[in-house]
Design an enzyme around this catalytic site. Structure first.
Site, PDB file in Angstrom:
ATOM      1  N   GLU A 251      34.542 -55.316   5.512  1.00  0.00           N
ATOM      2  CA  GLU A 251      33.629 -55.216   6.639  1.00  0.00           C
ATOM      3  C   GLU A 251      32.138 -54.745   6.044  1.00  0.00           C
ATOM      4  O   GLU A 251      31.251 -55.333   6.418  1.00  0.00           O
ATOM      5  CB  GLU A 251      34.316 -54.238   7.625  1.00  0.00           C
ATOM      6  CG  GLU A 251      35.328 -54.925   8.347  1.00  0.00           C
ATOM      7  CD  GLU A 251      35.581 -56.179   9.031  1.00  0.00           C
ATOM      8  OE1 GLU A 251      34.458 -56.646   9.441  1.00  0.00           O
ATOM      9  OE2 GLU A 251      36.401 -56.739   9.005  1.00  0.00           O
TER      10      GLU A 251
ATOM     11  N   HIS B 148      30.624 -57.609   4.790  1.00  0.00           N
ATOM     12  CA  HIS B 148      29.733 -58.238   5.689  1.00  0.00           C
ATOM     13  C   HIS B 148      28.364 -57.851   6.245  1.00  0.00           C
ATOM     14  O   HIS B 148      27.467 -58.475   6.190  1.00  0.00           O
ATOM     15  CB  HIS B 148      30.568 -58.347   7.009  1.00  0.00           C
ATOM     16  CG  HIS B 148      31.708 -59.267   7.148  1.00  0.00           C
ATOM     17  ND1 HIS B 148      31.495 -60.941   7.299  1.00  0.00           N
ATOM     18  CD2 HIS B 148      33.026 -59.517   7.433  1.00  0.00           C
ATOM     19  CE1 HIS B 148      32.622 -61.488   7.306  1.00  0.00           C
ATOM     20  NE2 HIS B 148      33.554 -60.680   7.429  1.00  0.00           N
TER      21      HIS B 148
END
Length: 193
Positions: free
Chosen positions: A143, A146
């Protein structure tokens, strides 16, 4: 809460670093609720804001650790620390397999650090820090990647990198504007089969 479309590989919002959050967390509550709802309907274990087209440094997660205990939360402006990332090929036995809602239906062995620590603000604006090992640590690294403008396919090595490039090209995920809608489109990972 609204389920939002998930942006697919190839869109610039996924390939550029997100912006630090400067507004008060009270202004983020609808976005965060939508992120949780979208992640849940998509059967994901994590979701970064840029995966729904919002270039803000926020991610949510609802992910098991290696013992099956679920951990749920939100990080705003997260900072990631990790143990050493292995430079060897990831295991081909499924233990290093990783997927991504923005690379729907695909999965490849990905080398990740075994330990990770994330520090940032939660959805209440409180400073929080969470340490994790194994699968939860993998989720945190994925995450934050990202938010830094990288997809897991960017960190693949060897034959897995070549296979991912072929899959991306074969699926036509090289241009902006492609999305899929959780709850409406068929689940690309087969959860609704």
């Amino acid at each position: 809460m609204t389920v939002r479309p998930i942006v697919i590989h190839g869109d610039p919002v996924l390939h550029n670093p997100t912006q630090l959050v400067t507004e008060d967390v009270s202004e983020l509550q609808e976005l965060i609720a939508d992120m949780y709802e979208t992640m849940d309907v998509a059967n994901g274990v994590g979701l970064a804001a840029n995966q729904i087209g919002v270039s803000k440094r926020i991610f949510v997660y609802d992910c098991p650790d290696d013992e099956g205990v679920m951990h749920k939360g939100c990080f705003i402006n997260p900072v990631l620390e990790t143990s050493e990332i292995p430079e060897t090929m990831p295991a081909d036995d499924g233990s290093d397999e990783e997927g991504c809602l923005s690379v729907p239906g695909e999965g490849f062995p990905t080398g990740r650090a075994h330990w990770a620590k994330v520090t940032g603000l939660n959805e209440k604006g409180e400073e929080v820090s969470v340490e994790a090992e194994g699968f939860l640590a993998r989720c945190f690294q994925h995450e934050v990647g990202h938010l830094d403008g990288f997809l897991y396919t960017d960190v693949l090595i060897g034959r897995w990198k070549r296979m991912a490039k072929k899959a991306i090209k074969a699926n036509g995920w090289t241009e902006p504007g492609l999305t899929w809608m959780p709850g409406e489109d068929e689940d690309p990972f087969g959860h609704d089969a």
